[in-house]
Write a protein that holds these residues in place. Structure first.
Motif, short mmCIF file in Angstrom:
data_model
loop_
_atom_site.label_atom_id
_atom_site.label_comp_id
_atom_site.label_asym_id
_atom_site.label_seq_id
_atom_site.Cartn_x
_atom_site.Cartn_y
_atom_site.Cartn_z
N GLY A 1 126.15 -0.50 97.10
CA GLY A 1 126.55 -0.44 95.70
C GLY A 1 127.41 0.80 95.46
N THR A 2 128.15 0.80 94.34
CA THR A 2 129.09 1.89 94.08
C THR A 2 129.03 2.43 92.66
OG1 THR A 2 130.85 0.33 93.52
CG2 THR A 2 130.71 1.05 95.83
N PHE A 3 128.14 1.94 91.82
CA PHE A 3 128.13 2.37 90.43
C PHE A 3 127.84 3.86 90.33
CE2 PHE A 3 125.74 2.77 86.32
CZ PHE A 3 126.84 2.64 85.49
N LEU A 4 128.79 4.61 89.82
CA LEU A 4 128.75 6.06 89.63
C LEU A 4 128.78 6.85 90.93
CD1 LEU A 4 126.46 6.66 86.53
CD2 LEU A 4 128.93 6.70 86.67
N THR A 5 128.20 6.36 91.98
CA THR A 5 128.25 7.11 93.24
C THR A 5 129.68 7.23 93.75
OG1 THR A 5 127.74 5.06 94.43
CG2 THR A 5 125.91 6.56 93.99
N PHE A 6 130.50 6.19 93.54
CA PHE A 6 131.90 6.23 93.96
C PHE A 6 132.84 6.49 92.79
CE2 PHE A 6 130.56 5.22 98.05
CZ PHE A 6 131.62 5.11 98.92
N ASP A 7 132.29 6.87 91.67
CA ASP A 7 133.10 7.21 90.50
C ASP A 7 133.44 8.70 90.56
OD1 ASP A 7 134.38 7.32 88.05
OD2 ASP A 7 132.50 7.40 86.91
N VAL A 8 134.38 9.04 91.44
CA VAL A 8 134.79 10.43 91.65
C VAL A 8 136.30 10.52 91.48
CG1 VAL A 8 134.77 12.40 93.23
CG2 VAL A 8 132.90 10.73 93.30
N LEU A 9 136.74 11.45 90.64
CA LEU A 9 138.17 11.61 90.38
C LEU A 9 138.89 12.17 91.61
CD1 LEU A 9 137.91 13.15 86.79
CD2 LEU A 9 138.46 10.79 87.39
N GLU A 10 140.18 11.87 91.69
CA GLU A 10 140.96 12.27 92.86
C GLU A 10 141.04 13.79 93.03
OE1 GLU A 10 144.73 10.42 92.58
OE2 GLU A 10 143.97 8.39 92.90
N ASN A 11 140.91 14.53 91.94
CA ASN A 11 140.99 15.98 92.05
C ASN A 11 139.64 16.64 92.29
OD1 ASN A 11 139.87 15.52 89.54
ND2 ASN A 11 141.21 16.92 88.43
N GLN A 12 138.61 15.83 92.54
CA GLN A 12 137.28 16.32 92.84
C GLN A 12 136.97 16.10 94.32
OE1 GLN A 12 135.23 17.89 90.61
NE2 GLN A 12 136.94 17.72 89.16
N PRO A 13 136.04 16.87 94.89
CA PRO A 13 135.68 16.66 96.30
C PRO A 13 135.19 15.23 96.54
CG PRO A 13 134.80 18.74 95.50
CD PRO A 13 135.32 18.02 94.30
N ARG A 14 135.77 14.56 97.52
CA ARG A 14 135.40 13.17 97.79
C ARG A 14 135.03 12.93 99.25
NH1 ARG A 14 140.08 9.33 96.21
NH2 ARG A 14 141.32 10.97 97.20
N ASP A 15 135.05 13.96 100.05
CA ASP A 15 134.80 13.74 101.47
C ASP A 15 133.42 13.15 101.73
OD1 ASP A 15 135.76 14.06 104.29
OD2 ASP A 15 133.94 15.30 104.41
N ASN A 16 132.44 13.52 100.90
CA ASN A 16 131.10 12.99 101.12
C ASN A 16 131.06 11.48 100.96
OD1 ASN A 16 131.52 13.51 98.27
ND2 ASN A 16 129.36 13.04 97.95
N ILE A 17 131.74 10.94 99.93
CA ILE A 17 131.69 9.48 99.76
C ILE A 17 132.60 8.79 100.77
CG2 ILE A 17 130.90 9.50 97.38
CD1 ILE A 17 133.78 8.98 96.50
N ARG A 18 133.63 9.47 101.22
CA ARG A 18 134.43 8.91 102.32
C ARG A 18 133.57 8.76 103.57
NH1 ARG A 18 137.95 12.38 102.22
NH2 ARG A 18 139.64 11.34 101.07
#
Length: 375
Positions: free
Chosen positions: A77-94
């Motif tokens: 699932g991705t609700f809110l867990t993958f709701d990360v803006l491009e200018n925020q750290p995203r390596d963890n969800i990648r």
């Protein structure tokens, strides 16, 4: 209720007759060798991390009843867990998505309502070189400007295709039954036209919406239904899951961790010794194996922002699944833990914080956090 009564009550929900009927429909999962499309896939050009290797040995697979297509029994699932803006750290969800794929995952559940989830899933899938190999379940939440107006749904669908870099969606669902009388026929038209492969409906408010969901399962000619189902919320075992199996409807189980509250309940608790009999190494696998061991469940779709937690989740795709007696024993153990009977009344998403586009009214007042439905 004594031990024997507890076991009897739980086993009644999976009677021998019901189980045999479900097995006859091919819904029962088994640990079988499999090699899904793209399981040995290299990274996209320019990607510096090692090539992806999606496991192909002894994964627990389930059949989609109407086509016999097999998918891994653990999705994401991705609700809110993958709701990360491009200018925020995203390596963890990648890394979450990478470990999902490497652990044998294929089914990812998204929605236009989930903020940046479609955008991030689409971007990461393209970077990892797995866009065409994922089984995407998406949703439509659209009312239009007047009764029967489909234009909003059509624009939403086209936007989803662009975000996900797809030319069709595997399963499209009516999000929480919004405008279902208008949208479900539209989804069936899209299926006929080859724009989507399966149609379905969703809701996470159980047991409140159980009668309505049951009605759509029995009368809606659905390929998929998505419902709340966990070792705590077992009401679907009574009628919804048997009805889905009877009608040949695949089932996605959201909230298998009860909004992270199950983990708070067992914090500091050791797994029971009998968990070794079903190859559980952690509580995540204990909770997930209860869900996916029901013959009518096609896949559970937990969510996380923690790569290590994703690896734990994917471990539930291997080893033994509990039979009816073991399922009753698992429930009995949870019912012996203080607070289990009142868990649904406790604040959801303890300790979880998110900073995307989506916020849930009321949560900040109780815990100063934003959180994910499917955890």
């Amino acid at each position: 209720m004594n031990k024997d009564e507890t076991q009897s009550a739980t086993e009644r929900s999976l009677s021998r007759r019901t189980t045999l009927r479900l097995m006859g429909l091919g819904a029962v999962g088994a640990a079988i060798p499999t090699a899904l499309n793209g399981y040995e896939t290299g990274q996209a050009q320019g990607q510096t991390s090692p090539p992806l290797r999606n496991q192909s040995s002894e994964l627990i697979m389930k059949q989609i009843p109407r086509t016999k297509e097999r998918v891994p029994a653990i999705g994401m699932g991705t609700f809110l867990t993958f709701d990360v803006l491009e200018n925020q750290p995203r390596d963890n969800i990648r890394q979450v998505m990478r470990r999902f794929w490497e652990g044998g995952g294929r089914t990812i559940d998204v929605s236009p309502l989930y903020g940046m989830s479609e955008v991030n899933v689409g971007e990461f899938a393209k970077t990892l070189g797995i866009t065409s190999d994922l089984f995407i379940t998406n949703k439509i939440w659209a009312t239009g400007e007047y009764l029967g107006d489909r234009s909003q749904a059509e624009r939403q669908f086209e936007q989803s295709l662009r975000r996900l870099s797809r030319d069709r969606i595997d399963a499209m669902q009516v999000h929480t039954l919004v405008n279902v009388d208008i949208i479900l026929p539209l989804l069936k038209e899209w299926k006929q036209a080859g724009k989507i492969r399966y149609v379905g409906v969703t809701h996470h408010e159980m047991p409140l919406y159980s009668p309505v969901m049951l009605n759509w399962i029995e009368k809606g000619d659905l390929d998929f239904v998505q419902i709340r189902y966990s070792i705590l919320e077992r009401g679907a075992e009574e009628r919804i899951l048997p009805a889905a199996a009877e009608r040949g409807t695949a089932v996605l189980a959201n909230m298998p961790f009860e909004k992270a509250r199950l983990f708070q309940l067992v914090q500091g608790q050791k797994l029971p010794d009998f968990a070794r009999e079903i190859d559980c190494e952690n509580w995540a696998q204990f909770f997930l194996k209860y869900v996916i061991s029901h013959p009518a469940v096609t896949a559970a779709i937990p969510a996380t922002t923690n790569p290590e937690h994703m690896s734990q989740n994917m471990g539930a795709l291997k080893g033994a699944l509990p039979d009816n007696a073991m399922r009753a024993r698992m429930v009995q153990h949870m019912e012996s833990l203080p607070g289990f009977d009142k868990l649904a009344q406790t604040p959801p998403y303890p300790g979880k914080q998110f900073a995307g586009l989506v916020s849930l009214p009321g949560l900040a007042a109780t815990q100063n956090a934003r959180s994910a439905k499917n955890t």
